[in-house]
Structure formats: C-alpha cells, structure tokens
Motif scaffolding. Structure first.
Motif, short mmCIF file in Angstrom:
data_model
loop_
_atom_site.label_atom_id
_atom_site.label_comp_id
_atom_site.label_asym_id
_atom_site.label_seq_id
_atom_site.Cartn_x
_atom_site.Cartn_y
_atom_site.Cartn_z
N VAL A 361 0.84 -1.20 0.00
CA VAL A 361 0.00 0.00 0.00
C VAL A 361 0.87 1.25 0.00
O VAL A 361 1.78 1.38 0.83
N GLY A 362 0.61 2.13 -0.96
CA GLY A 362 1.36 3.37 -1.06
C GLY A 362 2.46 3.35 -2.10
O GLY A 362 2.96 4.40 -2.50
N SER A 363 2.86 2.15 -2.54
CA SER A 363 3.89 2.05 -3.57
C SER A 363 3.25 2.02 -4.95
O SER A 363 2.15 1.48 -5.12
N MET A 364 3.95 2.58 -5.93
CA MET A 364 3.43 2.52 -7.29
C MET A 364 3.92 1.29 -8.04
O MET A 364 3.56 1.07 -9.19
N GLY A 365 4.73 0.44 -7.39
CA GLY A 365 5.09 -0.84 -7.98
C GLY A 365 6.52 -0.93 -8.47
O GLY A 365 7.41 -0.23 -7.98
N ASP A 378 21.53 14.14 -10.34
CA ASP A 378 21.67 15.23 -11.30
C ASP A 378 22.70 14.95 -12.37
O ASP A 378 22.71 15.58 -13.43
N GLN A 379 23.61 14.01 -12.10
CA GLN A 379 24.64 13.66 -13.08
C GLN A 379 24.25 12.45 -13.94
O GLN A 379 25.05 11.98 -14.75
N GLY A 380 23.03 11.95 -13.75
CA GLY A 380 22.59 10.81 -14.54
C GLY A 380 23.06 9.48 -14.01
O GLY A 380 23.01 8.47 -14.72
N GLN A 381 23.49 9.43 -12.74
CA GLN A 381 23.94 8.19 -12.12
C GLN A 381 22.84 7.63 -11.22
O GLN A 381 22.14 8.38 -10.54
N GLU A 382 22.69 6.31 -11.22
CA GLU A 382 21.68 5.68 -10.38
C GLU A 382 22.05 5.85 -8.91
O GLU A 382 23.20 5.69 -8.51
N VAL A 383 21.04 6.18 -8.10
CA VAL A 383 21.28 6.35 -6.67
C VAL A 383 20.99 5.03 -5.96
O VAL A 383 20.38 4.11 -6.52
N GLY A 384 21.42 4.94 -4.73
CA GLY A 384 21.23 3.72 -3.96
C GLY A 384 19.79 3.57 -3.47
O GLY A 384 19.01 4.52 -3.44
N ASP A 385 19.47 2.36 -3.05
CA ASP A 385 18.15 2.10 -2.49
C ASP A 385 17.91 3.00 -1.29
O ASP A 385 18.80 3.22 -0.46
N GLY A 386 16.71 3.53 -1.20
CA GLY A 386 16.35 4.40 -0.09
C GLY A 386 16.71 5.86 -0.30
O GLY A 386 16.36 6.70 0.53
N GLN A 387 17.39 6.17 -1.41
CA GLN A 387 17.76 7.56 -1.69
C GLN A 387 16.80 8.16 -2.71
O GLN A 387 16.41 7.51 -3.68
N GLU A 388 16.46 9.41 -2.49
CA GLU A 388 15.54 10.09 -3.41
C GLU A 388 16.27 10.55 -4.66
O GLU A 388 17.43 10.94 -4.63
N GLY A 389 15.57 10.52 -5.79
CA GLY A 389 16.13 11.01 -7.05
C GLY A 389 15.04 11.14 -8.10
O GLY A 389 13.84 11.05 -7.80
N ASP A 390 15.45 11.35 -9.33
CA ASP A 390 14.52 11.53 -10.44
C ASP A 390 14.18 10.18 -11.08
O ASP A 390 15.08 9.37 -11.35
N ILE A 391 12.91 9.96 -11.35
CA ILE A 391 12.49 8.76 -12.07
C ILE A 391 12.92 8.89 -13.52
O ILE A 391 12.65 9.91 -14.17
N ALA A 392 13.60 7.87 -14.03
CA ALA A 392 14.14 7.95 -15.38
C ALA A 392 14.02 6.60 -16.09
O ALA A 392 14.06 5.54 -15.46
N VAL A 393 13.92 6.67 -17.41
CA VAL A 393 13.81 5.49 -18.27
C VAL A 393 15.05 5.43 -19.16
O VAL A 393 15.40 6.41 -19.83
N ARG A 394 15.71 4.28 -19.17
CA ARG A 394 16.90 4.13 -20.01
C ARG A 394 16.50 4.07 -21.48
O ARG A 394 15.62 3.29 -21.87
N ASP A 432 12.97 1.10 -2.94
CA ASP A 432 13.41 0.38 -1.75
C ASP A 432 14.27 -0.83 -2.12
O ASP A 432 14.52 -1.10 -3.30
N ALA A 433 14.72 -1.55 -1.12
CA ALA A 433 15.66 -2.66 -1.34
C ALA A 433 15.03 -3.81 -2.12
O ALA A 433 15.74 -4.63 -2.70
N ASP A 434 13.70 -3.88 -2.17
CA ASP A 434 13.01 -4.93 -2.90
C ASP A 434 12.61 -4.51 -4.31
O ASP A 434 11.94 -5.26 -5.02
N GLY A 435 13.01 -3.30 -4.70
CA GLY A 435 12.73 -2.84 -6.06
C GLY A 435 11.43 -2.10 -6.25
O GLY A 435 11.07 -1.75 -7.37
N TYR A 436 10.68 -1.85 -5.15
CA TYR A 436 9.43 -1.10 -5.25
C TYR A 436 9.73 0.40 -5.28
O TYR A 436 10.60 0.88 -4.55
#
Length: 547
Positions: A361-365, A378-394, A432-436
């Motif tokens: 509940v609350g996750s978009m999947g 901001d540099q186009g690098q993937e951030v770690g789990d639990g860190q906020e960033g921009d949603i992006a599509v490769r 998150d750590a499970d990919g949600y």
C-alpha cells in the motif's frame, strides 16, 4: 467474492526477463489489431456504451471494422491526407471511437481535446499544431465561437450531430463495404509514422505537444492492457476518463482493444456522481475498472454494500498517487486491492503494481516489462536504495517502444528531459531494497525545509486521514530561517468549521502520522483547490502570491 484473475503475468521476474518488443517496419492499430479481431471474433462485443438516461448501444468487432472504414473514407473525401492533423473534441459518444480509428487507418494524425477546453485553449492548440481540420460534436460548437475561419490553418470544419451552422459540414456514422478488400485503399503505415498529438495538462506553463507514433501507443499499450490491466478477450473493462486525455488512450482505446477486451463506456455529462458509476459497474458486469484518485476518494464514501460488484476482479488507479486509506477502505468493502501504476502522457505504463506481485500500500510498484526504470541523480547516475532522485527510463542502447517520439517544436523541452542515457520524467521517487518505487512528488513540488526534503503527497495523505479534511494541497513557501516552510491548503469535509483550534489539531495529527518535521507550519482553509481541466492540483498557482 471477486472472481479469480487470469494473471497474464504469473511470474513478474520471468516476464521481465523474457519480454522482447516487437519492432515491425509497418504497423497500423486499426488494420493490424481491430481487423484481426474482426476476422477472428466478428460477433464478439467490442464496445458497450451507455449514458445517464439508460440508453445503450452495442458494437461488435465487425461493426468497428466497418464503421472505422467508413470514417476513414469520409475523412479522405474531405481532402485530408496522411500526416494531416485533425483536432477532435467530442464527449464519450461511439462516433469518437469510429472517427479516431478512421484517422489511424488513413494515417491522419488526431489531436484529442476535452470538451472542457475554453475557446482560448482551443485557439492555442489549433494554431501551435497547425491543424488542418476540426471535428466537434454539436454539443461543443459554442466553444468554437469566433474561431471558425480565424484560427490558424484550419480549412475543414466537421460536426457530429444535427443542427450545425455553416460552414460546418456533417459526419453521419455509417457502415462501409466489408468485403475482404475494403481496406485495400489505404496503404500500409510505417510503425514510426505519427499517430497522435496530446497536449500535456499544463500544471506549469503552456501545454507542450507530445507526439506518439503508430508503434509507441498502438503497440506500446500492450504493456498497459496485458500486464497492468490484466485483460483477456473475456473481460469488460471500464476506464473513467473523458476522450480528451491520454488516460483514454491507455484504458479506453489501445489498452483494452490490444487484448481483445470489451470497452465499456459510460457517457455522463457534467458533475461526476459516484453512486451512478457504481450502478454502471453493477449492471454492465464490468470485470476490470480504472479510475483516478479523485474518483476513488468519492467512490469509497458511498455505502458500497448497496451495490453488487461481484463481477469485478481487478481494480487499478493512475494519474496521481492514491492515498493508502482509500485503498484500505475499498479492499475492506470489496476484497479487491487497488493496483497503482505510473506513467505519463509521454509513455505507456512504465511502473506498476502488477497483479502477480505482493501489493504494498502506497507504492506505485516495479518497472514494467520492456522498460529499464531507475532513480538517478543530477549527473545521470543511479542512486542507492532508499535515496531520493529523479524517475528515469533508459533509452540507450535501445529505446523502448512505448515512449513518445518527442515534444513537437520544443528543442529546449527535448533537451531538458534527457540526461545521459536516460529520459527523465520530471517526477521524484525512492526505490526500496526490494525494487518497489515510492512516489515523492513532481521535481518542482518537492519542499526543502530545515535541510530536509519533503514530498507534498505524504503530507497531503496524512491530512486526508483526518475526518475533517475533504481535500488538501501542500506547497513550500519561502522562509528566511529554514529555507521553505510547509504550508497546507485544506478543503473541509461537511460538518466541520475552520478555526485556529482545528488548524492546530490538524498539525498535531500530521506530526503523529508522519515525521514531525513534515508537519504544515501554516494551514489555510479554502473552499476549493485550483486544478487543471484534467483534475490535477495546480500547486504552481498556489505558490503564486495573491493580492
């Protein structure tokens, strides 16, 4: 008890691993999908329409083929040619679908517009898109007062229905010759040919033109229809959207029809009445249903036990994040989880809570098959789990099929949405750590206060859990000491009165519900919130100082 779902995706990881995009040289949704269903299941129900008065119209796959052929011929007889642009403004009447399929079949680029647009909105669209034609229902003609003959390059004006004045011509739905060679007059369409243009809803600035190809929506929405909506040819699907929005293409056109499902359309005009919609779900035996959060919040306020919703087996939500308490209320009443999904006018479903996954509940999947979606800095690098960033599509080394071609005539916007190998959506999230994925907010809406970053959705959701709150919107306002302070605009539920004591009670409620630093230091009670014509809150307008 709800029916057991067929589960087109029985194993999420295996489906993602094995999925491959089809990339044919030629593709046309009308010729390659509608005509195939018409050949294989000619008498099966494809479109089930009803209105507020209880009238009903039914169309089979063979009907769709014949009527779309008729529409395509009508359009070409008006002098329209492949690549021409047609603005279409109609309510939820069957003729909209016939004409849109006719455009697709003939390679004419259609540009949907909601009947809620003003003459100023319409003029902007006609002129910036250099439209060659307008098709409008007679109920919408007053929106074109002062535009006929003065708006851009439009040379053809077509009305649907009786009573249109000159120079409006008239389209009458008909049936074309259904012989095997009836479609031979239309040449094969390249998969990368323009299909449609949507105008973004414009929460900030003027709407941008989003160009999709025959493949990006016609093929791309296989993801939406098969995996997220979980549709089969035996389903009856209803998506609550008017014809002017991309969600209509998602759930009332390409999504269900790509899977051979029946498209259930409820044509209501004016104010949304949740009880009437619930009755439609009951009487039309709808099996899968999609609505935006604004509608879900109204639906769960009804006495759901008064309706027989036993035909429903799968329910979904998209457009904006849905508050967890709404999901819980619906599930308690129906036994069905509301599966959230994330995408844009620019994309198909790219992140979803798919039926085979354990819901959170609350996750978009998690990312859809065919897409590599991540959270980047901001540099186009993937951030770690639990860190906020921009949603992006490769998009490198291979661009997904279900992604728009670009913003027409806007080099700056096209450059701004690319960051290295990624298309950047403009939304923020945490994985998150499970990919949600967990939605934070639009990049422009995230609040920076006392060194923290606060997403408005979390605070709004906390406020909505209080009985006194009907709607809320949260923004950041400048503050010399802490950078920005969190401010909430609150629409009260019936029976509650604004007061300093209630404002303090709401602040304490948010402190208990979420992290204390996120509470709104300022609360303003309002009677309504500014929204776009698609129902999204215009936070940019709330941030503008009022005089």
């Amino acid at each position: 008890m709800p029916l057991s779902p067929p589960r087109n995706m029985k194993d999420y990881e295996a489906t993602r691993r094995d999925f491959r995009w089809e990339r044919p040289e030629h593709f046309n949704f009308a010729a390659d999908v509608i005509d195939r269903h018409a050949a294989e299941r000619p008498e099966a129900l494809a479109l089930l329409w009803s209105d507020e008065a209880g009238q009903e119209r039914r169309f089979t796959w063979q009907d769709l083929r014949r009527r779309s052929l008729h529409a395509a011929r009508f359009l070409t007889e008006q002098g329209l040619r492949r690549g021409d642009r047609v603005f279409i403004m109609m309510p939820r009447v069957p003729e909209w679908w016939f004409l849109v399929l006719g455009c697709i079949r003939a390679g004419i680029v259609f540009m949907p517009g909601t009947p809620m647009l003003t003459p100023k909105d319409i003029r902007y669209r006609l002129e910036v898109a250099e439209a060659q034609a307008v098709i409008a229902d007679v109920s919408c003609l007053e929106r074109f007062d002062g535009l006929v003959g003065t708006a851009g390059k439009v040379r053809t004006w077509v009305s649907v229905g009786e009573g249109a004045p000159s120079p409006w011509g008239r389209y009458v739905s008909g049936v074309a010759d259904a012989d095997a060679d009836a479609g031979a007059a239309f040449e094969p369409t390249r998969a990368d040919a323009p299909l449609l243009i949507y105008f973004t809803s414009g929460t900030t600035g003027m709407p941008k033109m989003v160009l999709h190809t025959q493949a990006s929506y016609g093929q791309g929405h296989v993801i939406t229809g098969r995996y997220w909506l979980d549709l089969t040819p035996e389903d009856r699907h209803l998506t609550l959207s008017d014809t002017g929005w991309a969600k209509c293409a998602w759930g009332k056109l390409f999504g269900p029809w790509s899977q051979g499902a029946c498209n259930v359309v409820y044509d209501f005009r004016g104010r949304f009445e949740p009880a009437k919609l619930l009755k439609v779900l009951e009487t039309q035996k709808v099996t899968t249903f999609c609505a935006p959060p604004t509608a879900w919040r109204a639906l769960v306020l009804q006495d759901l036990k008064d309706f027989d919703l036993s035909s429903l087996r799968h329910t979904v939500s998209a457009g904006e994040p849905l508050n967890p308490e709404v999901i819980d209320t619906w599930k308690d009443a129906t036994g069905l989880h509301i599966h959230e999904g994330y995408g844009q006018t620019e994309t198909v479903m790219i992140v979803g809570m798919f039926p085979s996954m354990a819901p959170r509940v609350g996750s978009m999947g998690k990312p859809s098959p065919g897409f590599t979606v991540s959270v980047i800095d901001d540099q186009g690098q993937e951030v770690g789990d639990g860190q906020e960033g921009d949603i992006a599509v490769r998009v490198v080394p291979e661009r997904p099929v279900g992604l728009f071609q670009g913003y027409l005539g806007d080099d700056a916007a096209n450059a701004a949405c690319r960051r290295g190998d990624w298309y950047v959506t403009g939304d923020r999230a945490v994985r998150d750590a499970d990919g949600y994925f967990w939605f934070v907010g639009r990049a422009d809406d995230v609040i920076k206060t006392s060194g923290y970053r606060v997403g408005p959705f979390e605070v709004e959701s906390a406020l909505l859990e209080h009985d006194a709150v009907a709607e809320s919107a949260v923004i950041g306002v400048p503050d010399e000491k802490i950078g920005q302070r969190v401010k909430a605009f609150v629409v009260l539920a019936p029976g509650h009165t604004a007061s300093p004591a209630l404002a303090q009670a709401l602040q304490e409620h948010v402190k208990r519900t979420t992290a204390p630093y996120k509470y709104p230091r300022e609360i303003e009670f309002v009677t309504e919130l500014p929204k776009t014509v698609s129902g999204k809150i215009r936070r940019a307008e709330l941030r503008t100082p009022r005089t």
